[in-house]
Design a protein around this motif. Structure first.
Motif, PDB file in Angstrom:
ATOM      1  N   PHE A   9       0.867  -1.242  -0.081  1.00  0.00           N
ATOM      2  CA  PHE A   9      -0.006   0.078   0.003  1.00  0.00           C
ATOM      3  C   PHE A   9       0.877   1.379   0.009  1.00  0.00           C
ATOM      4  O   PHE A   9       1.924   1.405   0.937  1.00  0.00           O
ATOM      5  N   LYS A  10       0.520   2.316  -0.748  1.00  0.00           N
ATOM      6  CA  LYS A  10       1.200   3.480  -0.670  1.00  0.00           C
ATOM      7  C   LYS A  10       1.105   4.361   0.362  1.00  0.00           C
ATOM      8  O   LYS A  10      -0.120   4.195   1.061  1.00  0.00           O
ATOM      9  N   PRO A  11       2.107   4.825   0.998  1.00  0.00           N
ATOM     10  CA  PRO A  11       2.060   5.609   2.102  1.00  0.00           C
ATOM     11  C   PRO A  11       0.827   6.986   2.104  1.00  0.00           C
ATOM     12  O   PRO A  11       0.637   7.128   1.075  1.00  0.00           O
ATOM     13  N   LEU A  12       0.518   6.945   3.285  1.00  0.00           N
ATOM     14  CA  LEU A  12      -0.749   7.916   3.291  1.00  0.00           C
ATOM     15  C   LEU A  12      -0.268   9.326   3.310  1.00  0.00           C
ATOM     16  O   LEU A  12       0.926   9.741   3.858  1.00  0.00           O
ATOM     17  N   PRO A  13      -0.433  10.047   2.104  1.00  0.00           N
ATOM     18  CA  PRO A  13      -0.132  11.356   1.925  1.00  0.00           C
ATOM     19  C   PRO A  13      -0.630  12.429   2.886  1.00  0.00           C
ATOM     20  O   PRO A  13      -1.530  12.215   3.863  1.00  0.00           O
ATOM     21  N   ALA A  14       0.204  13.465   2.916  1.00  0.00           N
ATOM     22  CA  ALA A  14      -0.173  14.386   4.200  1.00  0.00           C
ATOM     23  C   ALA A  14      -1.422  14.911   3.918  1.00  0.00           C
ATOM     24  O   ALA A  14      -2.310  15.174   5.158  1.00  0.00           O
ATOM     25  N   ASP A  15      -2.309  15.144   3.034  1.00  0.00           N
ATOM     26  CA  ASP A  15      -3.358  15.674   2.877  1.00  0.00           C
ATOM     27  C   ASP A  15      -4.446  14.625   2.778  1.00  0.00           C
ATOM     28  O   ASP A  15      -5.614  14.713   2.788  1.00  0.00           O
ATOM     29  N   LYS A  16      -3.927  13.379   3.220  1.00  0.00           N
ATOM     30  CA  LYS A  16      -4.885  12.270   3.243  1.00  0.00           C
ATOM     31  C   LYS A  16      -5.667  11.925   2.266  1.00  0.00           C
ATOM     32  O   LYS A  16      -6.999  11.130   2.285  1.00  0.00           O
ATOM     33  N   GLN A  17      -5.290  12.268   0.957  1.00  0.00           N
ATOM     34  CA  GLN A  17      -6.242  11.941  -0.503  1.00  0.00           C
ATOM     35  C   GLN A  17      -5.568  10.749  -0.979  1.00  0.00           C
ATOM     36  O   GLN A  17      -4.323  10.508  -1.496  1.00  0.00           O
ATOM     37  N   ILE A  18      -6.214   9.428  -0.700  1.00  0.00           N
ATOM     38  CA  ILE A  18      -5.956   8.268  -1.128  1.00  0.00           C
ATOM     39  C   ILE A  18      -6.230   8.110  -2.693  1.00  0.00           C
ATOM     40  O   ILE A  18      -7.297   8.238  -3.083  1.00  0.00           O
ATOM     41  N   GLU A  19      -5.101   7.769  -3.390  1.00  0.00           N
ATOM     42  CA  GLU A  19      -5.325   7.467  -4.875  1.00  0.00           C
ATOM     43  C   GLU A  19      -5.923   6.329  -5.138  1.00  0.00           C
ATOM     44  O   GLU A  19      -5.820   5.397  -4.310  1.00  0.00           O
ATOM     45  N   THR A  20      -7.056   6.190  -5.610  1.00  0.00           N
ATOM     46  CA  THR A  20      -7.919   5.101  -5.819  1.00  0.00           C
ATOM     47  C   THR A  20      -7.330   4.055  -6.621  1.00  0.00           C
ATOM     48  O   THR A  20      -7.227   2.853  -6.065  1.00  0.00           O
ATOM     49  N   LEU A  21      -6.405   4.207  -7.790  1.00  0.00           N
ATOM     50  CA  LEU A  21      -5.973   2.911  -8.478  1.00  0.00           C
ATOM     51  C   LEU A  21      -5.129   2.211  -7.474  1.00  0.00           C
ATOM     52  O   LEU A  21      -5.126   1.036  -7.439  1.00  0.00           O
ATOM     53  N   PRO A  22      -3.835   2.948  -6.930  1.00  0.00           N
ATOM     54  CA  PRO A  22      -2.978   2.095  -6.317  1.00  0.00           C
ATOM     55  C   PRO A  22      -3.644   1.451  -4.953  1.00  0.00           C
ATOM     56  O   PRO A  22      -3.167   0.342  -4.468  1.00  0.00           O
ATOM     57  N   PHE A  23      -4.476   2.057  -4.577  1.00  0.00           N
ATOM     58  CA  PHE A  23      -5.439   1.408  -3.315  1.00  0.00           C
ATOM     59  C   PHE A  23      -5.999   0.299  -3.689  1.00  0.00           C
ATOM     60  O   PHE A  23      -5.940  -0.826  -3.153  1.00  0.00           O
ATOM     61  N   LEU A  24      -6.739   0.482  -5.007  1.00  0.00           N
ATOM     62  CA  LEU A  24      -7.360  -0.973  -5.342  1.00  0.00           C
ATOM     63  C   LEU A  24      -6.569  -2.025  -5.617  1.00  0.00           C
ATOM     64  O   LEU A  24      -6.869  -3.282  -5.327  1.00  0.00           O
ATOM     65  N   GLU A  25      -5.464  -1.782  -6.373  1.00  0.00           N
ATOM     66  CA  GLU A  25      -4.485  -2.793  -6.886  1.00  0.00           C
ATOM     67  C   GLU A  25      -3.690  -3.470  -5.779  1.00  0.00           C
ATOM     68  O   GLU A  25      -3.487  -4.552  -5.602  1.00  0.00           O
ATOM     69  N   ALA A  26      -3.389  -2.576  -4.396  1.00  0.00           N
ATOM     70  CA  ALA A  26      -3.251  -3.109  -3.358  1.00  0.00           C
ATOM     71  C   ALA A  26      -4.216  -4.296  -2.706  1.00  0.00           C
ATOM     72  O   ALA A  26      -3.851  -5.392  -2.316  1.00  0.00           O
ATOM     73  N   VAL A  27      -5.376  -3.585  -2.361  1.00  0.00           N
ATOM     74  CA  VAL A  27      -6.341  -4.311  -1.697  1.00  0.00           C
ATOM     75  C   VAL A  27      -6.830  -5.517  -2.539  1.00  0.00           C
ATOM     76  O   VAL A  27      -7.477  -6.554  -1.944  1.00  0.00           O
ATOM     77  N   ALA A  28      -6.835  -5.750  -3.790  1.00  0.00           N
ATOM     78  CA  ALA A  28      -7.206  -6.489  -4.749  1.00  0.00           C
ATOM     79  C   ALA A  28      -6.542  -7.791  -4.294  1.00  0.00           C
ATOM     80  O   ALA A  28      -7.245  -9.099  -4.680  1.00  0.00           O
ATOM     81  N   HIS A  29      -5.390  -7.819  -3.605  1.00  0.00           N
ATOM     82  CA  HIS A  29      -4.698  -9.240  -3.260  1.00  0.00           C
ATOM     83  C   HIS A  29      -4.977  -9.515  -1.936  1.00  0.00           C
ATOM     84  O   HIS A  29      -4.590 -10.757  -1.508  1.00  0.00           O
TER      85      HIS A  29
END
Length: 210
Positions: A9-29
């Protein structure tokens, strides 16, 4: 830990805006995690729900990647689009249930990592699974589902077997597996906390029972 750390999972950015695609690619596993718990009658539906909700969110993202670049974008756009039907609809609803499934996984793993156990049966994970269910899912389930889940803890694998399954069958020292679990939990918890916070701020959380 092969199952948990292969797809980061990508680290949480300072603004807490979670990018959809990297999140979905990580959670899909992560849905195969439920295969490690055995008890198909209970955990197969949870796995299927997790997989189905990931697909629903992915379909919305794929319809307009620029518009739905972050999870926050999804909630904002769907709130505007669906009006009074929101948040009981679309990717907003799918993400609501997805985060609950992730919460179950994280609380269970955190409890194991913290060394919480039944001292009389230290190789069982009933204590950990019940804690995870109480915190993440129980209040959203009706009486029958609650009974089913509570009964299922007696069919859970031994902790040693769960750790081996998470290592995809490899023999690894318990302390090494626990350290990998700790790494995973520390990486994903801030992301999940930010999603829960987003739902609270946008008044998107629903409490109806499944």
């Amino acid at each position: 830990m092969a199952l948990l750390l292969e797809h980061e999972f990508k680290p949480l950015p300072a603004d807490k805006q979670i990018e959809t695609l990297p999140f979905l690619e990580a959670v899909a596993h992560l849905p195969p995690f439920f295969d490690c718990l055995g008890t198909p009658i209970v955990y197969s539906p949870v796995k299927a729900d997790l997989t189905g909700n990931i697909k629903k969110i992915r379909a919305v993202y794929d319809s307009n990647p620029a518009k739905f670049k972050t999870l926050q974008n999804i909630l904002e756009v769907e709130k505007e689009l669906h009006g009074s039907a929101w948040p009981k609809i679309g990717a907003t609803l799918a993400l609501m249930w997805l985060k609950r499934g992730l919460k179950f996984i994280l609380v269970l793993l955190q409890s194991i990592s913290d060394g919480e156990r039944d001292e009389e049966h230290p190789n069982l994970i009933r204590v950990n699974a019940l804690k995870a269910y109480e915190i993440a899912l129980k209040k959203y389930h009706g009486w029958m589902l609650q009974k089913l889940f509570t009964g299922s803890v007696y069919a859970l694998p031994y902790k040693s077997d769960l750790l081996k399954a998470l290592e995809k069958g490899k023999e690894v020292k318990e302390e090494e597996s626990i350290e990998k679990i700790h790494q995973f939990v520390m990486r994903v918890t801030p992301i999940l906390d930010a999603i829960y916070e987003m739902y609270t701020k946008m008044n998107a959380e629903l409490s109806y029972k499944a």
